[in-house]
Design a protein around this motif. Structure first.
Motif, PDB file in Angstrom:
ATOM      1  N   LEU A 371       0.882  -1.162   0.000  1.00  0.00           N
ATOM      2  CA  LEU A 371       0.000   0.000   0.000  1.00  0.00           C
ATOM      3  C   LEU A 371       0.923   1.216   0.000  1.00  0.00           C
ATOM      4  O   LEU A 371       1.602   1.486   0.998  1.00  0.00           O
ATOM      5  N   LEU A 372       0.969   1.907  -1.127  1.00  0.00           N
ATOM      6  CA  LEU A 372       1.908   3.018  -1.317  1.00  0.00           C
ATOM      7  C   LEU A 372       1.160   4.342  -1.225  1.00  0.00           C
ATOM      8  O   LEU A 372       0.167   4.546  -1.931  1.00  0.00           O
ATOM      9  N   MET A 373       1.633   5.242  -0.371  1.00  0.00           N
ATOM     10  CA  MET A 373       0.977   6.536  -0.179  1.00  0.00           C
ATOM     11  C   MET A 373       1.995   7.660  -0.355  1.00  0.00           C
ATOM     12  O   MET A 373       3.102   7.613   0.188  1.00  0.00           O
ATOM     13  N   LEU A 374       1.635   8.663  -1.157  1.00  0.00           N
ATOM     14  CA  LEU A 374       2.495   9.833  -1.323  1.00  0.00           C
ATOM     15  C   LEU A 374       2.243  10.799  -0.175  1.00  0.00           C
ATOM     16  O   LEU A 374       1.130  11.300   0.000  1.00  0.00           O
ATOM     17  N   CYS A 375       3.305  11.075   0.592  1.00  0.00           N
ATOM     18  CA  CYS A 375       3.173  12.003   1.714  1.00  0.00           C
ATOM     19  C   CYS A 375       3.366  13.448   1.266  1.00  0.00           C
ATOM     20  O   CYS A 375       2.694  14.359   1.766  1.00  0.00           O
ATOM     21  N   GLY A 376       4.286  13.683   0.343  1.00  0.00           N
ATOM     22  CA  GLY A 376       4.501  15.049  -0.133  1.00  0.00           C
ATOM     23  C   GLY A 376       5.766  15.155  -0.959  1.00  0.00           C
ATOM     24  O   GLY A 376       6.610  14.251  -0.985  1.00  0.00           O
ATOM     25  N   ARG A 377       5.886  16.261  -1.670  1.00  0.00           N
ATOM     26  CA  ARG A 377       7.060  16.541  -2.498  1.00  0.00           C
ATOM     27  C   ARG A 377       7.694  17.847  -2.039  1.00  0.00           C
ATOM     28  O   ARG A 377       6.989  18.812  -1.749  1.00  0.00           O
ATOM     29  N   THR A 378       9.038  17.869  -2.007  1.00  0.00           N
ATOM     30  CA  THR A 378       9.773  19.077  -1.640  1.00  0.00           C
ATOM     31  C   THR A 378      10.307  19.730  -2.905  1.00  0.00           C
ATOM     32  O   THR A 378      11.035  19.097  -3.679  1.00  0.00           O
ATOM     33  N   ALA A 379       9.921  20.994  -3.138  1.00  0.00           N
ATOM     34  CA  ALA A 379      10.284  21.680  -4.377  1.00  0.00           C
ATOM     35  C   ALA A 379      11.769  22.027  -4.403  1.00  0.00           C
ATOM     36  O   ALA A 379      12.399  22.269  -3.381  1.00  0.00           O
ATOM     37  N   GLU A 380      12.315  22.055  -5.611  1.00  0.00           N
ATOM     38  CA  GLU A 380      13.703  22.455  -5.825  1.00  0.00           C
ATOM     39  C   GLU A 380      13.738  23.551  -6.862  1.00  0.00           C
ATOM     40  O   GLU A 380      13.058  23.480  -7.881  1.00  0.00           O
ATOM     41  N   LEU A 381      14.560  24.564  -6.636  1.00  0.00           N
ATOM     42  CA  LEU A 381      14.684  25.674  -7.571  1.00  0.00           C
ATOM     43  C   LEU A 381      16.010  25.683  -8.302  1.00  0.00           C
ATOM     44  O   LEU A 381      16.197  26.438  -9.250  1.00  0.00           O
ATOM     45  N   GLY A 382      16.970  24.851  -7.877  1.00  0.00           N
ATOM     46  CA  GLY A 382      18.286  24.850  -8.520  1.00  0.00           C
ATOM     47  C   GLY A 382      18.258  24.157  -9.861  1.00  0.00           C
ATOM     48  O   GLY A 382      17.309  23.488 -10.246  1.00  0.00           O
ATOM     49  N   GLU A 383      19.373  24.264 -10.587  1.00  0.00           N
ATOM     50  CA  GLU A 383      19.475  23.647 -11.898  1.00  0.00           C
ATOM     51  C   GLU A 383      19.622  22.146 -11.742  1.00  0.00           C
ATOM     52  O   GLU A 383      20.246  21.643 -10.811  1.00  0.00           O
ATOM     53  N   GLY A 384      19.086  21.407 -12.682  1.00  0.00           N
ATOM     54  CA  GLY A 384      19.142  19.957 -12.641  1.00  0.00           C
ATOM     55  C   GLY A 384      20.000  19.395 -13.748  1.00  0.00           C
ATOM     56  O   GLY A 384      20.350  20.071 -14.699  1.00  0.00           O
TER      57      GLY A 384
END
Length: 419
Positions: A371-384
């Motif tokens: 049972l897989l649940m997404l808790c949240g995503r942390t945004a990134e502003l730097g270059e990838g």
């Protein structure tokens, strides 16, 4: 940028060659499907484009060639369309004085053969065994090289994305991005069914239509998306696993990835569309998720138990109450950079919003339901690291669009008579 254009020219062909190599080795009878034309009619006109003639022989040859490459669509119909385009291209190239040298043509053919792990002679032998003359490959390559040079010179300055557009496409400016429209087929694999799965993915790799892929997904996929023919909604590119992003961006509409190994499964994706959008499309530095494990795999009883838990919780924190007094290993909560997330989990998370749940994955060779649940995503502003990949993809998409529009203008101005 010349490298970008070279890759753009050959990408579709190379993927077709790679997919077809094994099938070609095993069976060299593809050309037998085409009904032989009477010898005296082979070189009679089938189509005229202004003053240029396309013969029945050329149509037959191009259809066989496209059959070898597993080009999507009906080979006979597509051969006619592509040869008409080639005549329009050749006329325009002659008008502006572009003519690739023999060295360039040979290098182009050698490069294409090499991308399929074949020498040029080996590739020509494969074509010959399928009834395709060397001149057919040469003509195809010559037009492609000349057209690539012409389109690059004419439209490249308009197709190059600005730094702001690249930022936007990567979600760094928070004002737009690239979205993809995919269909998926995910098949569980183990030691017992490995050969059957191999046979299935080989067959799926030869699919040339959206409908056929959808049918295969409905019949064979273990993902919930099978209920919709494997079709996924529009998805921000940055939500996909980093290792999957360049693979997806390299697909043209209708094309299918090679089988991608997951834990206990293989996945294949078909591209249905790509678009640039205005709106938030953020890249992420970390993704937090929770996995709660249920014995019993994907049995009806275990799936029902998983759904009951999913219906009773609102956030990842609620899973601690579900797992209370049980073995600590039954609940796994992680916060990882996208590249560190197992690919099967990353693919499922890409489909979820915060606090949404998936019951598509298993562990322990299918004996344990996740049972897989997404808790949240942390945004990134730097270059990838995918900045160049996104820039190349945007350039390729825009060049393709500009070239197709220009071809339509040429077609509208030409006198085309189909016999």
């Amino acid at each position: 940028m010349q490298t970008i254009l070279t890759q753009a020219f050959s990408a579709s062909l190379i993927r077709s060659l790679s997919r077809a190599t094994v099938a070609i080795t095993l069976s060299l009878a593809l050309s037998s499907t085409a009904a032989p034309l009477a010898a005296q009619g082979l070189f009679s006109p089938a189509v005229t484009v202004d003053s240029s003639v396309i013969t029945h022989y050329e149509l037959q040859q191009r259809a066989r060639f496209m059959n070898v490459l597993r080009t999507p669509g009906n080979p006979e119909i597509m051969a006619r369309k592509e040869l008409i385009k080639d005549r329009l291209k050749q006329a325009e190239l002659a008008r502006v004085g572009i003519s690739p040298s023999e060295e360039e043509i040979t290098a182009g053919m050698t490069e294409l053969a090499g991308r399929a792990n074949l020498s040029l002679n080996e590739f020509l032998t494969v074509l010959k065994d399928n009834g395709v003359d060397p001149e057919t490959l040469r003509d195809f390559t010559e037009v492609g090289i000349g057209w690539r040079e012409y389109i690059g010179g004419r439209f490249l300055s308009r197709a190059r994305p600005t730094e702001v557009e690249i930022d936007r496409a990567m979600g760094q400016a928070g004002s737009g991005g690239v979205q993809v429209l995919l269909s998926e087929l995910i098949v569980p694999i183990n030691e017992q069914n490995a050969q059957q799965v191999q046979n299935l993915t080989d067959q799926v790799g030869e699919i040339t239509s959206f409908a056929a892929f959808s049918t295969a997904a409905t019949q064979y996929s273990a993902s919930d998306s099978r209920n919709n023919g494997g079709r996924l909604p529009w998805m921000n590119l940055t939500k996909l696993p980093p290792q999957l992003q360049p693979i997806v961006l390299a697909l043209d509409p209708g094309e299918i990835t090679e089988p991608l190994p997951l834990q206990g499964a293989v996945a294949m994706f078909q591209m249905r569309g790509v678009r640039e959008v205005v709106g938030s499309n953020q890249k992420y530095s970390a993704i937090e998720y929770a996995a709660y494990y249920l014995p019993g795999g994907r049995s009806p009883e275990t799936l029902a138990q998983g759904q009951k838990i999913a219906d009773s919780i609102d956030s990842c924190d609620d899973l601690y109450g579900i797992a209370k007094d049980q073995d600590p290993s039954i609940l796994d909560r992680q916060s990882l950079v996208p590249a560190e997330i197992p690919q099967d989990i990353a693919i499922e998370l890409a489909k979820l919003d915060d606090n949404e749940i998936s019951l598509n994955l298993t562990r322990n060779q299918g004996q344990t339901l996740m049972l897989l649940m997404l808790c949240g995503r942390t945004a990134e502003l730097g270059e990838g690291e995918s900045r160049e990949t996104v820039a190349n993809a945007l350039t390729h998409q825009r060049l393709t669009s500009l070239a197709e529009s220009f071809l339509e203008q040429l077609r509208a101005d030409a006198l085309i008579i189909e016999k």
